[in-house]
Design a protein around this motif. Structure first.
Motif, PDB file in Angstrom:
ATOM      1  N   TYR A  46       0.866  -1.200   0.131  1.00 48.07           N
ATOM      2  CA  TYR A  46       0.125  -0.073   0.075  1.00 48.07           C
ATOM      3  C   TYR A  46       1.138   1.107  -0.064  1.00 48.07           C
ATOM      4  N   GLY A  47       0.549   2.199  -0.905  1.00 49.95           N
ATOM      5  CA  GLY A  47       1.252   3.397  -0.888  1.00 49.95           C
ATOM      6  C   GLY A  47       0.201   4.636  -0.535  1.00 49.95           C
ATOM      7  N   GLU A  48      -0.868   4.836  -1.173  1.00 52.44           N
ATOM      8  CA  GLU A  48      -1.649   5.773  -0.720  1.00 52.44           C
ATOM      9  C   GLU A  48      -3.252   5.585  -1.445  1.00 52.44           C
ATOM     10  N   THR A  49      -4.230   6.014  -0.699  1.00 54.94           N
ATOM     11  CA  THR A  49      -5.364   5.817  -1.597  1.00 54.94           C
ATOM     12  C   THR A  49      -5.597   7.120  -2.506  1.00 54.94           C
ATOM     13  N   VAL A  50      -5.957   6.944  -3.580  1.00 54.32           N
ATOM     14  CA  VAL A  50      -6.099   7.608  -4.696  1.00 54.32           C
ATOM     15  C   VAL A  50      -7.437   8.272  -4.792  1.00 54.32           C
TER      16      VAL A  50
END
Length: 82
Positions: A46-50
């Motif tokens: 997981y990186g970020e919620t777009v």
């Protein structure tokens, strides 16, 4: 893992590889609950919620090429805005 430049369709959760450019995108969703599009790193972590939304058509900004996790329970489509 499905790859795409312009548009992809699916149902339920999936990991996809977006090969287009950064810029506006369109999310269409017809499911009964919320949908989330999350950017993943090269390890598929997981990186970020777009973007996240409910049923309907919603615009968002593609961060750029990369891997994305779609979390949903219904049919969806992702595209680069024309």
């Amino acid at each position: 893992m499905p790859r795409f430049h312009d548009e992809i369709n699916g149902t339920g959760s999936d990991v996809v590889h977006y090969r287009g450019q950064p810029g506006p995108g369109v999310l269409r969703y017809a499911g009964p609950s919320q949908i989330q599009l999350e950017a993943l790193d090269d390890r598929l972590a997981y990186g970020e919620t777009v973007t996240e939304s409910r049923a309907g058509e919603h615009t968002f900004q593609w961060p750029g090429r990369g891997y994305y996790q779609v979390r949903s329970t219904g049919p969806w489509s992702l595209s680069a805005a024309c």
